[in-house]
Motif scaffolding. Sequence first.
Motif, mmCIF file in Angstrom:
data_model
loop_
_atom_site.group_PDB
_atom_site.id
_atom_site.type_symbol
_atom_site.label_atom_id
_atom_site.label_comp_id
_atom_site.label_asym_id
_atom_site.label_seq_id
_atom_site.Cartn_x
_atom_site.Cartn_y
_atom_site.Cartn_z
ATOM 1 N N ASP A 181 16.655 41.395 42.374
ATOM 2 C CA ASP A 181 17.369 41.551 40.706
ATOM 3 C C ASP A 181 17.107 42.891 39.692
ATOM 4 O OD1 ASP A 181 18.828 41.853 39.056
ATOM 5 O OD2 ASP A 181 18.485 39.517 37.974
ATOM 6 N N THR A 182 17.747 43.918 40.267
ATOM 7 C CA THR A 182 16.765 45.191 40.109
ATOM 8 C C THR A 182 16.662 44.992 38.546
ATOM 9 O OG1 THR A 182 18.259 46.106 41.582
ATOM 10 C CG2 THR A 182 17.143 47.645 39.637
ATOM 11 N N TYR A 183 17.430 44.425 37.552
ATOM 12 C CA TYR A 183 17.047 44.091 36.441
ATOM 13 C C TYR A 183 16.137 43.107 35.260
ATOM 14 C CZ TYR A 183 20.557 48.447 36.882
ATOM 15 O OH TYR A 183 21.469 49.197 36.431
ATOM 16 N N GLY A 184 16.895 42.198 36.245
ATOM 17 C CA GLY A 184 16.327 40.601 36.365
ATOM 18 C C GLY A 184 14.503 41.124 37.162
ATOM 19 N N ASP A 185 14.671 40.893 37.626
ATOM 20 C CA ASP A 185 13.165 41.466 38.540
ATOM 21 C C ASP A 185 12.425 41.890 37.804
ATOM 22 O OD1 ASP A 185 13.432 38.485 40.311
ATOM 23 O OD2 ASP A 185 14.595 40.426 41.718
ATOM 24 N N GLY A 186 13.011 43.713 36.893
ATOM 25 C CA GLY A 186 11.910 44.576 36.975
ATOM 26 C C GLY A 186 11.221 44.077 35.506
ATOM 27 N N PHE A 187 13.075 43.446 34.241
ATOM 28 C CA PHE A 187 11.692 42.767 32.981
ATOM 29 C C PHE A 187 11.025 41.445 33.423
ATOM 30 C CE2 PHE A 187 12.731 39.942 29.798
ATOM 31 C CZ PHE A 187 12.329 40.233 29.096
ATOM 32 N N ARG A 188 10.841 40.588 34.621
ATOM 33 C CA ARG A 188 10.365 40.286 34.351
ATOM 34 C C ARG A 188 8.421 40.445 34.734
ATOM 35 N NH1 ARG A 188 14.329 36.848 35.776
ATOM 36 N NH2 ARG A 188 14.743 37.759 37.992
ATOM 37 N N VAL A 189 8.624 41.654 35.736
ATOM 38 C CA VAL A 189 7.559 42.097 36.300
ATOM 39 C C VAL A 189 6.783 42.591 34.931
ATOM 40 C CG1 VAL A 189 6.304 44.116 36.834
ATOM 41 C CG2 VAL A 189 8.242 42.719 38.230
ATOM 42 N N ILE A 190 8.217 43.617 34.617
ATOM 43 C CA ILE A 190 7.061 44.572 33.195
ATOM 44 C C ILE A 190 6.260 43.302 31.994
ATOM 45 C CG2 ILE A 190 7.420 45.928 30.678
ATOM 46 C CD1 ILE A 190 7.875 47.026 33.223
ATOM 47 N N LYS A 191 7.699 41.774 31.884
ATOM 48 C CA LYS A 191 6.732 40.986 30.897
ATOM 49 C C LYS A 191 5.205 40.444 31.420
ATOM 50 C CE LYS A 191 8.063 36.453 29.131
ATOM 51 N NZ LYS A 191 9.023 34.462 29.571
ATOM 52 N N THR A 192 5.238 39.958 32.902
ATOM 53 C CA THR A 192 4.218 40.077 33.559
ATOM 54 C C THR A 192 3.094 40.880 33.170
ATOM 55 O OG1 THR A 192 5.007 38.806 34.844
ATOM 56 C CG2 THR A 192 3.080 39.577 35.430
ATOM 57 N N VAL A 193 3.067 42.087 33.190
ATOM 58 C CA VAL A 193 2.391 42.984 33.015
ATOM 59 C C VAL A 193 1.460 42.431 31.528
ATOM 60 C CG1 VAL A 193 1.590 45.414 33.513
ATOM 61 C CG2 VAL A 193 2.973 44.957 34.654
#
Length: 314
Positions: free
Chosen positions: A209-221
């Motif tokens: 999920d381009t936006y959903g997974d991208g948001f989760r990656v940034i949150k993880t960082v």
Amino acid sequence: MDKLAILIPAYNEEQTIEKVVKDVKEVVSAIPGSVIYVYDNNSKDNTVALAQKAGAVVRHEYAQGKGAVIRRMFREIDAEAYIMIDADDTYPVEAIPDMYQKIVDKDVDMVVGDRLSSTYFEENKRPFHNVGNTLVRKLINTLFKTNIRDILTGYRAFSYRFVKTFPVLSRGFEIETEMSIHATEYRMLVENQVISYRDRPEGSESKLDTYGDGFRVIKTVINLYRGYHPFAFYSIFSLIFFLVSMILFVGRVLLPYPATNTVPNFPSLIVSMILLVLAFITFFSGSILDAIETSNKRNFELKLIECEDKKKNG
């Protein structure tokens, strides 16, 4: 203990799984003691049957998410070296022997299959993924002072030491980010290996999920930066609180005071003092957490020694 464990997480990959397993099987045939494991994550199609037909050992993880699958794989499989590759036939299996040799000959802890330095930007048809990969790479390499060239790749090789000491916390595709930062923070030896990349074959659908997974990656960082560098993280907020407090105190309280010898803006004085207290609280919170993290890193080094002893005795 296996010599080499090939780990393939799979979810609804009937179109490509058989080819991937057969290709891998051909490449690792020259490495005695190699086993191919396909971990099915509640596939609704013929992924399991096709993987078994191709000669893989099929196991199951019923908790949905790539992070859950990797947690299961890492805990169940004992091997001298591990190769993790996606089941979508986007990575060249020909790179496996080189990645394996880096683990066993050079004692590397993680080999990262670097797509971004080769054909990724030409082959990938999702432009936002291109932008996202670049941004995440630059963000992590800046914050954590590392040089991993492809943070989100699913093609990696691992040592026994890495696999048995890596705490899997993420559930989804942000797991690759977690791996990269963990290796960097605990000073494990990481090498990049440039690999070619090809887009998914027609009819094969990405689970990203381009936006959903991208948001989760940034949150993880952000969460990992807070965890691994608490003093730097909380010092930012401490500085903000302190500056706002001083601006408010000087502008609304100190400068008007000589004219009247009274405090003309008493609420501003209260707010500025509250912010000053918050500045000190966040500063010392970061200092305490930083001391705890330093202790955790010392304990991790002892854990590595125990892991090496277990490997030698196992």
